[in-house]
Design a protein around this motif. Structure first.
Motif, PDB file in Angstrom:
ATOM      1  N   PHE A  44       2.461 -10.546  25.052  1.00  0.00           N
ATOM      2  CA  PHE A  44       1.474  -9.614  25.591  1.00  0.00           C
ATOM      3  C   PHE A  44       0.546  -9.085  24.509  1.00  0.00           C
ATOM      4  O   PHE A  44      -0.645  -8.913  24.736  1.00  0.00           O
ATOM      5  CB  PHE A  44       2.168  -8.471  26.326  1.00  0.00           C
ATOM      6  CG  PHE A  44       2.995  -8.957  27.474  1.00  0.00           C
ATOM      7  CD1 PHE A  44       2.412  -9.529  28.595  1.00  0.00           C
ATOM      8  CD2 PHE A  44       4.374  -8.892  27.415  1.00  0.00           C
ATOM      9  CE1 PHE A  44       3.175 -10.000  29.646  1.00  0.00           C
ATOM     10  CE2 PHE A  44       5.153  -9.349  28.467  1.00  0.00           C
ATOM     11  CZ  PHE A  44       4.557  -9.914  29.582  1.00  0.00           C
ATOM     12  N   VAL A  45       1.078  -8.829  23.334  1.00  0.00           N
ATOM     13  CA  VAL A  45       0.220  -8.330  22.259  1.00  0.00           C
ATOM     14  C   VAL A  45      -0.712  -9.438  21.756  1.00  0.00           C
ATOM     15  O   VAL A  45      -1.847  -9.168  21.380  1.00  0.00           O
ATOM     16  CB  VAL A  45       1.037  -7.676  21.124  1.00  0.00           C
ATOM     17  CG1 VAL A  45       1.505  -8.672  20.090  1.00  0.00           C
ATOM     18  CG2 VAL A  45       0.230  -6.584  20.453  1.00  0.00           C
ATOM     19  N   LEU A  46      -0.262 -10.680  21.795  1.00  0.00           N
ATOM     20  CA  LEU A  46      -1.149 -11.791  21.440  1.00  0.00           C
ATOM     21  C   LEU A  46      -2.289 -11.908  22.444  1.00  0.00           C
ATOM     22  O   LEU A  46      -3.444 -12.129  22.061  1.00  0.00           O
ATOM     23  CB  LEU A  46      -0.371 -13.106  21.376  1.00  0.00           C
ATOM     24  CG  LEU A  46       0.494 -13.309  20.152  1.00  0.00           C
ATOM     25  CD1 LEU A  46       1.354 -14.565  20.306  1.00  0.00           C
ATOM     26  CD2 LEU A  46      -0.344 -13.385  18.886  1.00  0.00           C
ATOM     27  N   GLU A  47      -1.981 -11.766  23.713  1.00  0.00           N
ATOM     28  CA  GLU A  47      -3.020 -11.798  24.747  1.00  0.00           C
ATOM     29  C   GLU A  47      -4.014 -10.664  24.538  1.00  0.00           C
ATOM     30  O   GLU A  47      -5.230 -10.858  24.630  1.00  0.00           O
ATOM     31  CB  GLU A  47      -2.390 -11.696  26.139  1.00  0.00           C
ATOM     32  CG  GLU A  47      -3.377 -11.720  27.271  1.00  0.00           C
ATOM     33  CD  GLU A  47      -4.062 -13.057  27.476  1.00  0.00           C
ATOM     34  OE1 GLU A  47      -5.076 -13.086  28.187  1.00  0.00           O
ATOM     35  OE2 GLU A  47      -3.604 -14.071  26.931  1.00  0.00           O
ATOM     36  N   ALA A  48      -3.500  -9.470  24.242  1.00  0.00           N
ATOM     37  CA  ALA A  48      -4.373  -8.322  23.991  1.00  0.00           C
ATOM     38  C   ALA A  48      -5.265  -8.574  22.785  1.00  0.00           C
ATOM     39  O   ALA A  48      -6.476  -8.346  22.842  1.00  0.00           O
ATOM     40  CB  ALA A  48      -3.553  -7.056  23.782  1.00  0.00           C
ATOM     41  N   ALA A  49      -4.675  -9.033  21.682  1.00  0.00           N
ATOM     42  CA  ALA A  49      -5.441  -9.267  20.455  1.00  0.00           C
ATOM     43  C   ALA A  49      -6.518 -10.317  20.669  1.00  0.00           C
ATOM     44  O   ALA A  49      -7.650 -10.165  20.212  1.00  0.00           O
ATOM     45  CB  ALA A  49      -4.505  -9.670  19.320  1.00  0.00           C
ATOM     46  N   ASP A  50      -6.181 -11.376  21.373  1.00  0.00           N
ATOM     47  CA  ASP A  50      -7.152 -12.430  21.647  1.00  0.00           C
ATOM     48  C   ASP A  50      -8.316 -11.888  22.471  1.00  0.00           C
ATOM     49  O   ASP A  50      -9.481 -12.110  22.137  1.00  0.00           O
ATOM     50  CB  ASP A  50      -6.466 -13.583  22.382  1.00  0.00           C
ATOM     51  CG  ASP A  50      -7.403 -14.746  22.635  1.00  0.00           C
ATOM     52  OD1 ASP A  50      -7.957 -15.295  21.649  1.00  0.00           O
ATOM     53  OD2 ASP A  50      -7.583 -15.119  23.811  1.00  0.00           O
ATOM     54  N   ALA A  51      -7.986 -11.164  23.526  1.00  0.00           N
ATOM     55  CA  ALA A  51      -9.034 -10.593  24.380  1.00  0.00           C
ATOM     56  C   ALA A  51      -9.896  -9.599  23.605  1.00  0.00           C
ATOM     57  O   ALA A  51     -11.126  -9.587  23.756  1.00  0.00           O
ATOM     58  CB  ALA A  51      -8.396  -9.915  25.596  1.00  0.00           C
ATOM     59  N   MET A  52      -9.272  -8.784  22.774  1.00  0.00           N
ATOM     60  CA  MET A  52     -10.001  -7.778  21.996  1.00  0.00           C
ATOM     61  C   MET A  52     -11.007  -8.428  21.059  1.00  0.00           C
ATOM     62  O   MET A  52     -12.162  -8.007  20.981  1.00  0.00           O
ATOM     63  CB  MET A  52      -9.016  -6.920  21.195  1.00  0.00           C
ATOM     64  CG  MET A  52      -8.135  -6.032  22.057  1.00  0.00           C
ATOM     65  SD  MET A  52      -6.768  -5.310  21.144  1.00  0.00           S
ATOM     66  CE  MET A  52      -7.586  -3.897  20.406  1.00  0.00           C
ATOM     67  N   CYS A  53     -10.554  -9.450  20.347  1.00  0.00           N
ATOM     68  CA  CYS A  53     -11.421 -10.101  19.355  1.00  0.00           C
ATOM     69  C   CYS A  53     -12.535 -10.914  20.007  1.00  0.00           C
ATOM     70  O   CYS A  53     -13.609 -11.066  19.420  1.00  0.00           O
ATOM     71  CB  CYS A  53     -10.590 -10.974  18.429  1.00  0.00           C
ATOM     72  SG  CYS A  53      -9.521 -10.009  17.332  1.00  0.00           S
ATOM     73  N   LYS A  54     -12.285 -11.435  21.201  1.00  0.00           N
ATOM     74  CA  LYS A  54     -13.307 -12.199  21.908  1.00  0.00           C
ATOM     75  C   LYS A  54     -14.345 -11.298  22.587  1.00  0.00           C
ATOM     76  O   LYS A  54     -15.489 -11.691  22.754  1.00  0.00           O
ATOM     77  CB  LYS A  54     -12.669 -13.106  22.957  1.00  0.00           C
ATOM     78  CG  LYS A  54     -11.932 -14.286  22.352  1.00  0.00           C
ATOM     79  CD  LYS A  54     -11.261 -15.118  23.426  1.00  0.00           C
ATOM     80  CE  LYS A  54     -10.579 -16.342  22.829  1.00  0.00           C
ATOM     81  NZ  LYS A  54      -9.826 -17.099  23.849  1.00  0.00           N
ATOM     82  N   ALA A  55     -13.923 -10.101  22.971  1.00  0.00           N
ATOM     83  CA  ALA A  55     -14.793  -9.224  23.756  1.00  0.00           C
ATOM     84  C   ALA A  55     -15.749  -8.395  22.926  1.00  0.00           C
ATOM     85  O   ALA A  55     -16.773  -7.941  23.428  1.00  0.00           O
ATOM     86  CB  ALA A  55     -13.947  -8.287  24.609  1.00  0.00           C
ATOM     87  N   ALA A  56     -15.421  -8.174  21.665  1.00  0.00           N
ATOM     88  CA  ALA A  56     -16.231  -7.256  20.867  1.00  0.00           C
ATOM     89  C   ALA A  56     -16.228  -7.687  19.405  1.00  0.00           C
ATOM     90  O   ALA A  56     -15.348  -8.431  18.967  1.00  0.00           O
ATOM     91  CB  ALA A  56     -15.681  -5.835  20.989  1.00  0.00           C
ATOM     92  N   ASP A  57     -17.191  -7.192  18.677  1.00  0.00           N
ATOM     93  CA  ASP A  57     -17.317  -7.508  17.259  1.00  0.00           C
ATOM     94  C   ASP A  57     -16.382  -6.609  16.454  1.00  0.00           C
ATOM     95  O   ASP A  57     -16.806  -5.629  15.846  1.00  0.00           O
ATOM     96  CB  ASP A  57     -18.766  -7.326  16.806  1.00  0.00           C
ATOM     97  CG  ASP A  57     -18.989  -7.763  15.371  1.00  0.00           C
ATOM     98  OD1 ASP A  57     -18.144  -8.518  14.833  1.00  0.00           O
ATOM     99  OD2 ASP A  57     -19.995  -7.341  14.777  1.00  0.00           O
TER     100      ASP A  57
END
Length: 101
Positions: free
Chosen positions: A17-30
């Motif tokens: 779940f934290v990997l999914e969060a980190a991936d989404a975070m880095c893809k969504a914003a600078d």
């Protein structure tokens, strides 16, 4: 330590779940991924840094990504203009400390 405008963090349960969060975070914003902390009983936090708006967006998207997988986010935070001394904590969890020289 390099200065920045904000930090954002999400805490959930389990590496997937934290990997999914980190991936989404880095893809969504600078934002830059600072690191993570695996605490007792499987709770894991992920930390990003960047400007305030980017951290807010990243945290919102990260929370949504975890919830979309059916898991609960235990806590999340965006700290605009963090005090310089928070760097002492953040540095401890930095991915740079895990990389070989």
């Amino acid at each position: 330590m390099k200065t920045y405008e904000a930090i954002g963090a999400i805490e959930t349960f389990g590496l997937v779940f934290v990997l999914e969060a980190a991936d989404a975070m880095c893809k969504a914003a600078d934002v830059d991924l600072v690191g993570y902390e695996n605490v007792a009983s499987g709770y894991i936090s992920v930390i990003v840094k960047g400007d305030v708006a980017a951290c807010k967006t990243a945290v919102e998207v990260g929370v949504a990504a975890v919830e979309a997988m059916g898991e609960e986010v235990y806590s999340s935070v965006v700290i605009p203009s963090p005090h310089f001394d928070l760097g002492k904590i953040i540095t401890r969890y930095s991915l740079e400390n895990l990389l070989p020289e």
